[in-house]
Write a protein that holds these residues in place. Structure first.
Motif, PDB file in Angstrom:
ATOM      1  N   ARG A 196      -3.165  -4.680  10.345  1.00 58.48           N
ATOM      2  CA  ARG A 196      -2.644  -5.451  11.510  1.00 58.48           C
ATOM      3  C   ARG A 196      -3.995  -6.305  11.774  1.00 58.48           C
ATOM      4  O   ARG A 196      -3.719  -7.483  12.205  1.00 58.48           O
ATOM      5  N   GLN A 197      -5.041  -5.807  11.886  1.00 57.56           N
ATOM      6  CA  GLN A 197      -6.382  -6.561  12.050  1.00 57.56           C
ATOM      7  C   GLN A 197      -6.525  -7.440  11.168  1.00 57.56           C
ATOM      8  O   GLN A 197      -6.967  -8.672  11.309  1.00 57.56           O
ATOM      9  N   ARG A 198      -6.510  -7.196   9.889  1.00 55.52           N
ATOM     10  CA  ARG A 198      -7.079  -8.073   8.774  1.00 55.52           C
ATOM     11  C   ARG A 198      -5.883  -9.097   8.636  1.00 55.52           C
ATOM     12  O   ARG A 198      -6.358 -10.285   8.007  1.00 55.52           O
ATOM     13  N   PHE A 199      -4.604  -8.981   8.409  1.00 54.38           N
ATOM     14  CA  PHE A 199      -3.492  -9.856   7.978  1.00 54.38           C
ATOM     15  C   PHE A 199      -2.642 -10.358   9.078  1.00 54.38           C
ATOM     16  O   PHE A 199      -2.388  -9.532  10.053  1.00 54.38           O
ATOM     17  N   ASP A 200      -2.247 -11.470   8.900  1.00 55.00           N
ATOM     18  CA  ASP A 200      -1.282 -12.259   9.809  1.00 55.00           C
ATOM     19  C   ASP A 200       0.104 -12.099   9.560  1.00 55.00           C
ATOM     20  O   ASP A 200       1.028 -12.401  10.399  1.00 55.00           O
ATOM     21  N   ALA A 201       0.224 -11.630   8.420  1.00 54.32           N
ATOM     22  CA  ALA A 201       1.494 -11.629   7.812  1.00 54.32           C
ATOM     23  C   ALA A 201       2.266 -10.467   8.484  1.00 54.32           C
ATOM     24  O   ALA A 201       1.585  -9.428   9.093  1.00 54.32           O
ATOM     25  N   PRO A 202       3.518 -10.327   8.939  1.00 54.12           N
ATOM     26  CA  PRO A 202       4.259  -9.184   9.307  1.00 54.12           C
ATOM     27  C   PRO A 202       3.825  -7.949   8.521  1.00 54.12           C
ATOM     28  O   PRO A 202       3.751  -7.968   7.331  1.00 54.12           O
ATOM     29  N   LEU A 214       3.993  -7.042   4.209  1.00 51.77           N
ATOM     30  CA  LEU A 214       3.193  -6.223   3.739  1.00 51.77           C
ATOM     31  C   LEU A 214       3.709  -4.897   4.278  1.00 51.77           C
ATOM     32  O   LEU A 214       3.518  -4.706   5.351  1.00 51.77           O
ATOM     33  N   MET A 215       3.975  -3.887   3.425  1.00 48.34           N
ATOM     34  CA  MET A 215       4.296  -2.663   3.698  1.00 48.34           C
ATOM     35  C   MET A 215       3.237  -1.501   3.497  1.00 48.34           C
ATOM     36  O   MET A 215       2.581  -1.459   2.413  1.00 48.34           O
ATOM     37  N   VAL A 216       3.039  -0.485   4.458  1.00 47.82           N
ATOM     38  CA  VAL A 216       2.267   0.555   4.126  1.00 47.82           C
ATOM     39  C   VAL A 216       3.445   1.755   4.243  1.00 47.82           C
ATOM     40  O   VAL A 216       4.257   1.820   5.135  1.00 47.82           O
ATOM     41  N   LYS A 217       2.968   2.580   3.221  1.00 48.76           N
ATOM     42  CA  LYS A 217       3.991   3.890   3.038  1.00 48.76           C
ATOM     43  C   LYS A 217       3.165   5.070   2.593  1.00 48.76           C
ATOM     44  O   LYS A 217       2.540   4.731   1.548  1.00 48.76           O
ATOM     45  N   LEU A 252      -6.318  -2.317   1.512  1.00 46.41           N
ATOM     46  CA  LEU A 252      -6.398  -3.808   1.975  1.00 46.41           C
ATOM     47  C   LEU A 252      -6.419  -4.685   0.829  1.00 46.41           C
ATOM     48  O   LEU A 252      -6.253  -5.986   0.744  1.00 46.41           O
ATOM     49  N   ARG A 253      -7.154  -4.144  -0.142  1.00 41.82           N
ATOM     50  CA  ARG A 253      -7.287  -4.988  -1.549  1.00 41.82           C
ATOM     51  C   ARG A 253      -5.870  -5.224  -1.940  1.00 41.82           C
ATOM     52  O   ARG A 253      -5.551  -6.496  -2.501  1.00 41.82           O
ATOM     53  N   GLU A 254      -5.146  -4.130  -2.160  1.00 46.84           N
ATOM     54  CA  GLU A 254      -3.760  -4.359  -2.720  1.00 46.84           C
ATOM     55  C   GLU A 254      -2.883  -5.379  -1.805  1.00 46.84           C
ATOM     56  O   GLU A 254      -2.127  -6.049  -2.257  1.00 46.84           O
ATOM     57  N   MET A 255      -3.046  -5.171  -0.451  1.00 45.01           N
ATOM     58  CA  MET A 255      -2.197  -5.976   0.478  1.00 45.01           C
ATOM     59  C   MET A 255      -2.563  -7.412   0.370  1.00 45.01           C
ATOM     60  O   MET A 255      -1.891  -8.610   0.250  1.00 45.01           O
ATOM     61  N   ALA A 256      -4.176  -7.726   0.385  1.00 45.22           N
ATOM     62  CA  ALA A 256      -4.697  -9.298  -0.015  1.00 45.22           C
ATOM     63  C   ALA A 256      -4.036  -9.646  -1.306  1.00 45.22           C
ATOM     64  O   ALA A 256      -3.761 -10.899  -1.484  1.00 45.22           O
ATOM     65  N   LEU A 257      -3.937  -8.744  -2.199  1.00 46.09           N
ATOM     66  CA  LEU A 257      -3.494  -9.439  -3.652  1.00 46.09           C
ATOM     67  C   LEU A 257      -2.052  -9.793  -3.570  1.00 46.09           C
ATOM     68  O   LEU A 257      -1.598 -10.795  -4.088  1.00 46.09           O
ATOM     69  N   ASP A 258      -1.305  -8.904  -2.923  1.00 41.01           N
ATOM     70  CA  ASP A 258       0.111  -9.081  -2.793  1.00 41.01           C
ATOM     71  C   ASP A 258       0.415 -10.344  -1.974  1.00 41.01           C
ATOM     72  O   ASP A 258       1.369 -11.117  -2.171  1.00 41.01           O
ATOM     73  N   LEU A 259      -0.214 -10.596  -0.957  1.00 44.48           N
ATOM     74  CA  LEU A 259      -0.011 -11.682  -0.425  1.00 44.48           C
ATOM     75  C   LEU A 259      -0.461 -12.982  -0.805  1.00 44.48           C
ATOM     76  O   LEU A 259       0.435 -13.957  -1.012  1.00 44.48           O
ATOM     77  N   ALA A 265       1.046  -1.216  -0.086  1.00 43.26           N
ATOM     78  CA  ALA A 265      -0.110   0.056  -0.032  1.00 43.26           C
ATOM     79  C   ALA A 265       0.777   1.066  -0.049  1.00 43.26           C
ATOM     80  O   ALA A 265       1.298   1.693   1.116  1.00 43.26           O
ATOM     81  N   LYS A 266       1.215   1.637  -1.080  1.00 43.83           N
ATOM     82  CA  LYS A 266       2.315   2.778  -1.301  1.00 43.83           C
ATOM     83  C   LYS A 266       1.473   3.738  -2.059  1.00 43.83           C
ATOM     84  O   LYS A 266       1.095   3.668  -3.194  1.00 43.83           O
TER      85      LYS A 266
END
Ligand code: PBG
Length: 335
Positions: free
Chosen positions: A269-275, A253-256, A239-246, A202-203
């Motif tokens: 943090r709530q939605r995904f268990d990845a770092p 997963l990075m937020v920037k 959140l869609r971007e992050m789900a797709l990247d997973l 999520a950049k």
């Protein structure tokens, strides 16, 4: 106050100040603590020898030639910082960013030198074309637009060349669709199945990258990045971007940026268990530095408050230009 069951609640029975009275009490109920292990320190590799040039809009950060980077890496490792994030300034730029994936490109040489000097330091490489293209965009340009699919192959080649040079983690920051999948495939096919991908998932198209673009000489020469980076008002889309990247194979997963996007970090943090990693970007650093240098803010307190906020919001990993300073404060016991 009594509630409907007759229990005494609220003021004056409840007094929140009781646990704030002394330093020891505050320490006991403290919820969030920064550790040196939370941090990643960004570095800029430049051609030449003996180069250590301060980056004007990023005070206390430097363009370092490969020989100087090796020394810097030793110091960072001594401070206990676990990882660096590497960017490169190429000798020349062209339409397809050739130096990004040259076996002897600046990042590739820097990775080798850092791994030699500090073998246990995790070297993360930023994979993007913007520092290497003459038009300054993150992919290849066609008819005034950045061509997504034509960029994937070059990004995968760049990632592979970083892994071959010894990079420990690959961090694509270009925001092309499908690049995590393309990179994962390229790495797996060539024997790098164990190399993790930290995706800039999520950049946002942010004004806070200003100082970085001076540091990396990567400002776009036409248009801007809003055609591929995210629109700042959108959080569900992140959140869609992050789900797709997973799904495509991202490990982290990075937020920037971080500070204007703490809600996105918290939701991730709530939605995904990845770092979850948060990039405390150049403009966020520059603002604090500038104010502190003017005597308008207490640099240590303001910096630690901002970074603690990023961690409290849910980030596991904080990429920050403050990392070295914070590690020093921790060493002297003032962080
Ligand atoms: C490359 C890249 C950028 C940053 C990290 N990787 C700049 C951009 O997208 O324009 C920004 C980092 C910072 O501001 O500290 N694409």
């Amino acid at each position: 106050m009594e509630n409907d069951k007759g229990a005494k609640t609220g003021y004056p029975y409840t007094r929140m100040r009781r646990l704030r009275r002394t330093d020891a009490l505050r320490r006991m109920v403290r919820e969030t603590t920064l550790r040196v292990d939370d941090f990643v320190y960004p570095l800029f590799a430049a051609h030449g020898k003996g180069v250590r040039q301060e980056i004007e809009p990023l005070p206390d950060c430097y363009h370092l030639s490969v020989d100087m980077l090796a020394r810097e890496a030793e110091e960072i490792a001594r401070l206990g910082i676990p990882a660096v994030l590497l960017f490169g300034l190429p000798a020349s730029k062209d339409a397809v960013g050739s130096e990004a994936y040259a076996p002897k490109g600046i990042v590739q040489e820097a990775v080798r030198a850092i791994k030699r000097a500090a073998p246990d330091l995790v070297v993360i490489t930023d994979v993007c074309l913007c520092e290497y293209t003459d038009h300054g965009h993150c992919g290849v340009a066609r008819d005034g637009e950045v061509d997504n699919d034509a960029s994937l192959d070059l990004l995968a080649r760049t990632a592979l060349s970083h892994a071959e040079a010894g990079a420990d983690i690959i961090a694509p920051s270009d925001m092309m669709d499908g690049r995590v999948r393309a990179i994962r495939r390229a790495l797996d096919e060539r024997g790098f199945a164990q190399t993790p991908i930290m995706s800039y998932a999520a950049k946002y198209a942010s004004a806070f990258y200003g100082p970085f673009r001076v540091a990396a000489e990567s400002a776009p020469q036409f248009g801007d990045r809003r055609g591929y980076q995210m629109n700042p008002p959108n959080a569900r889309e992140a959140l869609r971007e992050m789900a797709l990247d997973l799904e495509e194979g991202a490990d982290i997963l990075m937020v920037k940026p971080a500070l204007a996007y703490l809600d996105v970090i918290a939701r991730a943090r709530q939605r995904f268990d990845a770092p979850i990693a948060a990039y405390n970007v150049s403009g966020e650093y520059a603002m604090l530095k500038a104010a502190a240098r003017n005597g308008w803010l207490d640099e240590r307190r303001a910096t630690l408050e901002a970074l603690t906020g990023i961690k409290r919001s849910g980030a596991d990993i904080i990429i920050s230009y403050h990392a070295k300073q914070v590690a020093l404060w921790m060493k002297e016991g003032t962080a």
